[in-house]
Design an enzyme around this catalytic site. Structure first.
Site, PDB file in Angstrom:
ATOM      1  N   SER A 143       0.872  -1.172   0.000  1.00  0.00           N
ATOM      2  CA  SER A 143       0.000   0.000   0.000  1.00  0.00           C
ATOM      3  C   SER A 143       0.904   1.215   0.000  1.00  0.00           C
ATOM      4  CB  SER A 143      -0.872  -0.010   1.260  1.00  0.00           C
ATOM      5  OG  SER A 143      -1.395   1.275   1.541  1.00  0.00           O
ATOM      6  N   TYR A 156      -2.653  -0.056  10.539  1.00  0.00           N
ATOM      7  CA  TYR A 156      -2.502  -0.422   9.130  1.00  0.00           C
ATOM      8  C   TYR A 156      -1.112  -0.064   8.620  1.00  0.00           C
ATOM      9  CZ  TYR A 156      -3.509  -0.788   4.131  1.00  0.00           C
ATOM     10  OH  TYR A 156      -3.488  -1.130   2.803  1.00  0.00           O
TER      11      TYR A 156
END
Length: 270
Positions: A143, A156
């Site tokens: 990501s 995250y």
């Protein structure tokens, strides 16, 4: 004929979002595609849509036995495994350190890391023998949060940084037999959900971010679709196109790294 014709590809989380786009792309490339998918409804949908072109196995990426069951079925079907793509993941909807209660932070950490980090590790463990035999590859979905703050909350972001370490270590441990790389997409149109511990299991990423917000922060000024990110996976999987890359993480961020101080991009008036 595609380089990937009859290649055996195993993708996790193939029922929606980027995972589904990868399933579609690799089938288009002529590969034999399998996926491990948590949702029974999505498994049924995959089977109905792709028929004999997909081996869809219902299972949980946090369970090694589910991985092993999937790998056994892949080897029975194809006789080999050429690439494992660890893709299934969850997001934390930017849950911040200050605003998240301590007990929720703790349980959310374990749930998110179980999926985003342990899930990758267990997949690598289950697939390694077959990939060593085929001299294949592993690819893990990262990501923009693997490079920058603000792509998620601390849970995250930490999980994606952990995944970069996992990629480097596995690339080292499995060389020269297996190439291990990562692809880090930016925000896109997907159904990415959050941890149940944070009360986010029914909340999609698109309920937190709008297409306009995502496009506005990207120098390339468009709202990416999952299919826009499949190219790097195809390149990394191909033995002809990628003999030399291992331990590499492709930052597919639509130009986010070159965002300017004064303007998001200098060529907006071109």
């Amino acid at each position: 004929m595609s380089d990937l014709h009859n290649e055996s590809i195993f993708i996790t989380g193939g029922g929606s979002g980027l995972g589904l786009a990868l399933v579609e792309r690799f089938i288009e490339e002529g590969a034999q595609v399998a996926t491990l998918e948590l949702s029974a409804a999505k498994v049924a949908s995959l089977r109905q849509r792709f028929g004999e072109h997909i081996l869809a196995v219902e299972g949980n990426v946090t369970c090694y036995a589910d991985y092993q069951r999937a790998v056994d079925q892949i080897l029975t079907r194809s006789g080999k495994l050429d690439c494992f793509i660890g893709n299934a993941g969850i997001w934390d909807h930017n849950a911040s350190l200050v605003n998240t209660p301590a007990e929720t932070l703790e349980t959310g950490f374990h749930e998110l890391f179980n999926v985003n980090v342990l899930g990758y590790l267990l997949g690598a463990k289950a697939c390694a023998p077959a990939l060593i035999a085929s001299e294949g590859s592993m690819i893990f979905t990262l990501s923009n949060a693997a490079w920058y703050p603000g792509g998620g909350g601390p849970l995250y972001t930490a999980s994606k940084h952990a995944a970069t370490g996992l990629i480097r270590q596995l690339a080292y441990e499995l060389a020269p037999k297996v190439r291990v790389n990562g692809v880090g997409p930016c925000g896109m149109a997907s159904d990415l959900r959050g941890p149940q511990a944070l009360g986010q299991s029914e909340t999609s990423i698109m309920q937190s971010l709008t297409p306009e917000k995502i496009a506005a922060i990207l120098p390339l000024q468009f709202f990416p679709q999952p299919a826009d990110f499949t190219g790097p996976y195809v390149m990394l999987t191909s033995r002809r196109n990628n003999r030399a890359l291992s331990g590499v993480m492709i930052n597919a961020d639509a130009g986010l790294a070159i965002r300017g101080i004064r303007h998001v991009a200098a060529g907006l008036d071109l």
